[in-house]
Design an enzyme around this catalytic site. Structure first.
Site, PDB file in Angstrom:
ATOM      1  N   HIS A  12      10.132  10.966   5.904  1.00 46.25           N
ATOM      2  CA  HIS A  12      10.533   9.906   5.397  1.00 46.25           C
ATOM      3  C   HIS A  12      10.926   9.214   5.896  1.00 46.25           C
ATOM      4  CE1 HIS A  12       9.883   6.969   2.422  1.00 46.25           C
ATOM      5  NE2 HIS A  12       8.755   7.214   1.893  1.00 46.25           N
ATOM      6  N   ASP A  40       6.152   9.949  -4.776  1.00 51.47           N
ATOM      7  CA  ASP A  40       5.560   8.887  -4.457  1.00 51.47           C
ATOM      8  C   ASP A  40       4.288   9.605  -3.582  1.00 51.47           C
ATOM      9  OD1 ASP A  40       5.631   9.238  -0.691  1.00 51.47           O
ATOM     10  OD2 ASP A  40       7.174   7.860  -1.201  1.00 51.47           O
TER      11      ASP A  40
END
Length: 409
Positions: free
Chosen positions: A146, A323
């Site tokens: 990420h 997510d």
């Protein structure tokens, strides 16, 4: 066990695998002797590992398997109490996985459903709590998947799971049903700006003793070396003892239109407009259909190792699948507007059941509004029949230039 170990040289043992029980870890009414015996195995594993760190030692606290001592009558009792049993093939795969060298330093693991925890008794007193946490990149390997503008960044969904999980731990037997008015003030970036510690403040704002409900105001903040307070995230979390039944998504549409033919990993890291997420947050399998008002996709999250999950393990609320569930908006925004976005805030998140992993689930994303700087959408995570696992309402994405996602030179 002691007699067996007395017959060999402990320094020559490469693996010591002990089959313990979840009862030794959680306890169970009427099984104090059985629990003590299994907990002795657990402690023996820790002691042996301390003396012989080169040995791969693990005490596996197994739940009930779908065989052996789990008779048909016991299986019915487990089902009545909401305890899942372990299929033989799945249990075998779990055992093999625990013997992998990556788990060399994990001395005890629990596999299977815990014994149901009685809900903590409620009183009317409203309390406050302060929890301090030191965050490091080394302790959270998933952050390498990420990365924004060259820096690992904590996903907003992991901040929500952090706050929700801590609230749940204060009241065993309760689960986080909703997170409302979630706001991002300044995200947590793992670079020179990383604080020495992060503080989570929890304030109980109300309790409903009749409906077994507790509400919290949660804030995550830190201080700069100069002593300035920096706020990072805030939300209001609601705990319930009894989660409402999962509703059905009434606008379910799984008819394929073949407009977007990209599939699987080709959505990720293949160009300037591709999703930037690494393996820990993949993957969007395929776009089932897309219109100017909505996008429906199939997703599949393959569970990552607990070591890789680090300080943000996937429990009831899974920051990784949450997510992943927001990725369809990125695809929609680029398809119709050639733009990309990052999360800004959300009005409400509600969870009715755990989002499954290692098997498909579906996301229906309804776009509510679009401006030059932002886009707002509702996300419904559901199964093939439309049964909703969770819903994120009023999710706001802030539109950014695509070049922001590219690594720094």
């Amino acid at each position: 066990l002691e007699n067996i170990l007395a017959c060999v040289k402990p320094s020559q043992i490469e693996h010591l695998v002990l089959f313990s029980s979840v009862t030794g870890f959680y306890g169970n009414i009427g099984q104090s002797d059985y629990a003590i015996a299994n907990e002795i195995l657990n402690k023996s594993a820790h002691l042996f590992k301390q003396k012989y760190p080169q040995c791969h030692v693990v005490a596996i606290n197994w739940g009930g398997w779908d065989s052996g001592m789990v008779t048909p009558e016991l299986k019915k009792e487990f089902a009545r109490r909401g305890i899942d049993i372990i299929p033989i093939e799945a249990g075998t795969q779990m055992l093999v996985r625990e013997l992998h060298p990556v788990h060399h330093n994990t001395t005890q693991v629990v596999i299977g459903s815990p014994m149901p925890t009685p809900a903590a008794p409620l009183d009317s007193e409203l309390r406050t709590y302060r929890i301090r946490r030191k965050l490091t990149l080394a302790a959270n390997p998933f952050l390498h998947d990420h990365v924004i503008a060259g820096n690992p960044v904590l996903p907003a969904t992991c901040a929500v799971s952090w706050m929700s999980d801590v609230c749940e731990k204060l009241y065993p037997g309760y689960k986080a049903f909703s997170s409302t008015d979630f706001r991002i003030f300044k995200g947590i970036t793992f670079n020179e700006t990383l604080a020495d510690e992060y503080i989570l403040d929890l304030q109980e704002t109300s309790k409903n003793l009749d409906h077994h409900e507790i509400n919290f105001l949660c804030k995550i903040w830190s201080k700069t070396p100069e002593g300035k307070t920096i706020y990072h995230f805030s939300t209001q979390v609601k705990l319930l003892r009894d989660i409402p039944p999962a509703p059905i998504y009434e606008k379910l549409n799984l008819i394929e239109d073949n407009i977007i033919t990209t599939t699987g990993k080709d959505f990720y890291q293949t160009g300037e407009s591709a999703l930037f997420h690494g393996l820990s947050f993949q993957q969007l399998e395929r776009v089932i259909n897309i219109t100017p008002e909505k996008i429906t996709v199939e997703c599949f999250w393959q569970e990552i190792d607990k070591t890789k999950q680090g300080q943000f393990p996937a429990y009831w609320i899974n920051g990784f699948t949450t997510d992943l569930s927001t990725h369809p908006l990125w695809i929609w925004l680029h398809h119709y507007h050639q733009e990309i976005c990052l999360p800004g805030q959300q009005e409400k998140y509600e969870q009715f059941a755990k989002t499954p992993y290692n098997q498909p689930f579906y996301v229906s994303c309804e776009v509510k509004s679009k401006t030059q700087t932002s886009v707002i959408a509702d996300f419904f995570v559901h199964d093939k029949q439309g049964k909703i696992y969770s819903q994120l309402l009023g999710g706001k994405g802030i539109i950014f230039p695509a070049k922001l996602m590219q690594p720094k030179a």
